[in-house]
Design a protein around this motif. Structure first.
Motif, PDB file in Angstrom:
ATOM      1  N   THR A 208      -9.170   6.727 -12.214  1.00 31.16           N
ATOM      2  CA  THR A 208      -7.799   6.179 -12.218  1.00 31.16           C
ATOM      3  C   THR A 208      -6.855   7.132 -11.486  1.00 31.16           C
ATOM      4  N   ASP A 348      -0.037   0.976  -7.955  1.00 34.95           N
ATOM      5  CA  ASP A 348      -0.633   0.607  -9.248  1.00 34.95           C
ATOM      6  C   ASP A 348      -1.638  -0.553  -9.187  1.00 34.95           C
ATOM      7  N   ARG A 352      -5.691  -0.232  -9.870  1.00 33.22           N
ATOM      8  CA  ARG A 352      -6.344  -0.928 -10.990  1.00 33.22           C
ATOM      9  C   ARG A 352      -7.494  -1.788 -10.469  1.00 33.22           C
ATOM     10  N   THR A 408      -9.387  -8.211 -13.028  1.00 40.67           N
ATOM     11  CA  THR A 408      -8.506  -7.055 -13.263  1.00 40.67           C
ATOM     12  C   THR A 408      -7.156  -7.496 -13.820  1.00 40.67           C
ATOM     13  N   ALA A 410      -4.258  -7.099 -12.555  1.00 39.27           N
ATOM     14  CA  ALA A 410      -3.300  -5.997 -12.416  1.00 39.27           C
ATOM     15  C   ALA A 410      -1.890  -6.522 -12.636  1.00 39.27           C
TER      16      ALA A 410
END
Ligand code: HEM
Length: 547
Positions: A208, A348, A352, A408, A410
């Motif tokens: 991450t 971000d 992700r 995901t 995100a």
């Protein structure tokens, strides 16, 4: 003591007693008056809200729509699930409401939520250039300032179109193709550092932090013209990667307490820190681009001239400063809001998606092997030069990326759109113009009629049914407000996954799916549990070193 003196003392004593009595009476009266005033105010306030509540479930244009009465009455219903005592969970409650009330539900006094994968374009990408505004309540949008100035936060259709137009060339497929050299350079840096760590026996990495360092160095170099250098920092610049998800956690609060939240984001962070540390951390970072912007404006005023796009050294500020936008659109504050959006949007969600997709591949060795076999066709060695176009042409790899985007989430949120001029018609329901209408991305991606076994990572589903992607993938949104960074995100995902997975053999390190991978809260972005340390991975073998 004479008789007169004595009389004087007695009179004074009586007087002072009378005075204090009078004072006491006056105070009591005042208190009573204050008490009465408060009582009157409270009664008026309660009566006002009672009328509002009754109006919302009787005469309000949305009163006839299905849904729980309490949700139609007040925003406190949503507050209960999203803010306190539950956190970030209203989306799952909305899913329950759909099971009970059907595909269209009034989920708060002003919002109509639809859960129907076959009604996406009518909301987000309608035919005939119909306008779609944003919803200021949902976005905590203000009249001016940080919460109004970026393209994402621009509510009015026309203004959004103008602002987006000033950026779009920067993120076109052709521009991103020219950027492949820059992306590859950053990936080279990443691989070198990982190889060093592996050689030194320091082989557990927090993907991450590592991938966020990569994506942020790319977007900062490209859009601001300044490499933030996170790839070389000891902690991979994790203070930044940890800030962006926090920005999301402010949103559910911000909708309920807009003024307080907007104020927290705009006043001096050192003051805000003691009552809202999350907002303070975000506000501090949000000012980062300021310095760079001022330097750009100075340079632009001095040189006036534009820089050639093909040299890859344009910045987003040059793009806006050179655009036909009016002068007030080129203020430092607005440029800063736009720059911060790009830093966050560019870091971000891409991080992700990359890390979650990598997790699913490592957790499914047969799928990983199939992917590596396919990659070998165009990358016989881990250091074989490769382009995004060549990678995108690999069907299984594309399916792996698409399935990663679906899982995901995100951006998981419901995305309200307002049709200012025309009613939106859904089956027998006519939704009045001006009403925020929406679907939730996560609920669409987890719909088991469209995606059987939705929690299983299954790239094959996209190969078996090629029309699925154009019809139902919503990871980047759709229509006039869809993600501006799609081409950049795709380039980063294809190049990074291909180069990292061919270069290193990796293993998962103490990853717990429910804690670190699956979306457990919806705050606009889909967040994982608070106790997640990130997605950790072990470097098992450096394939280039072994050749
Ligand atoms: C896999 C990675 C990404 C995902 C899943 C993603 C997803 C999204 C979504 C769902 C939206 C909202 C669309 C809407 O309101 O309809 C959005 C907006 C946006 N994204 Fe991305 N994004 C990603 C990467 C990026 C990148 C790399 C950038 C580059 C800077 C970027 C910049 C933006 C911008 C500027 C907007 C606002 C667009 C507008 O309002 O017109 N995103 N993104």
């Amino acid at each position: 003591m004479g008789a007169q003196d004595f009389t004087g003392i007695v009179r004074r004593a009586v007087d002072s007693e009378r005075l204090s009595g009078l004072f006491e009476k006056a105070m009591n009266d005042k208190w009573l008056t204050l008490q009465n005033s408060l009582l009157v105010c409270f009664s008026l306030y309660s009566a006002y809200w009672l009328v509002v509540y009754i109006y919302r479930v009787t005469l309000h244009p949305l009163a006839k729509f299905p849904g729980p009465v309490l949700a139609g009455v007040s925003f406190w219903y949503e507050f209960y699930y999203d803010v306190w005592p539950r956190r970030y969970g209203y989306m799952w409650k909305i899913e329950e409401l759909h099971k009970k009330y059907g595909p269209i539900v009034r989920i708060n006094p002003i919002h109509i939520h639809i859960n129907d994968p076959n009604f996406i374009d009518q909301i987000y990408a309608p035919a005939g250039r119909e306008k779609r505004n944003g919803d200021p309540w949902f976005s905590m949008a203000t009249e001016s300032g940080m919460m109004a100035w970026s393209t994402l936060q621009t509510m009015d259709h026309h203004q959004h179109h103008l602002r987006r137009g000033a950026l779009s060339r920067f993120f076109s497929k052709a521009s991103v193709r020219q950027l492949e050299g820059l992306i590859s350079d950053k990936i080279d840096r990443l691989l070198q550092r990982l190889a060093q760590m592996h050689r030194a026996g320091d082989s557990v990495i927090n993907s991450t932090h590592v991938i966020a360092a990569l994506t942020m160095d790319i977007i900062s170099s490209y859009s601001l013209g300044v490499d933030m250098g996170n790839l070389t920092r000891e902690e991979w610049g994790r203070d930044w990667s940890e800030t962006f998800p926090r920005l999301g956690t402010i949103r559910p609060w911000g909708r309920q307490f807009k003024n307080l939240t907007v104020m927290s984001l705009s006043i001096e962070p050192s003051i805000v820190r003691w009552f809202n540390p999350t907002a303070a951390a975000v506000a501090e970072k949000a000012k980062y681009p300021m310095e760079v912007i001022r330097a750009h404006i100075d340079k632009h005023e001095k040189d006036g001239a534009t820089t050639n796009m093909a040299t890859n050294n344009r910045t987003i500020f040059m793009e806006i400063l050179d655009s036909s936008l009016p002068p007030h659109e080129k203020s430092v504050g607005r440029l800063n809001a736009e720059a911060f959006l790009l830093l966050g949007g560019g870091t971000d969600p891409t991080t992700r998606n990359l890390t979650v997709t990598m997790y699913h591949l490592l957790a499914n060795p047969k799928l990983l092997q199939r992917l590596l076999d396919e990659l070998k066709l165009i990358m016989p060695r881990p250091d074989s030069p490769v382009t995004v176009a060549a990678l995108e042409a690999l069907p299984f790899f594309s399916a792996c990326i698409t399935e990663g985007l679906r899982m995901t989430n995100a951006v998981s949120t419901r995305m309200p759109r307002v049709s200012p001029d025309k009613a939106i018609v859904y089956k027998d329901w006519v939704i009045p113009k001006g009403t925020p209408v929406m679907q939730s991305l996560y609920l669409l991606h987890m719909n088991d009629d469209i995606f059987p076994e939705p929690m299983r990572y299954n790239p094959q589903r996209w190969l078996d049914n090629p029309s699925l992607k154009s019809r139902y993938l919503m990871a980047f949104g759709r229509g006039s407000r869809q993600c501006l960074g799609i081409n950049l995100a795709n380039a980063e995902m294809f190049l990074t996954l291909a180069r990292v997975l061919t270069r290193f053999d990796l293993g998962l390190y103490d990853v717990i799916r429910e804690r670190d991978i699956d979306v457990s809260g919806d705050c606009f972005n889909g967040i994982v549990r608070d106790d997640s340390p990130g997605i950790r991975v072990k470097l098992l073998r450096d394939n280039l070193a072994e050749i």
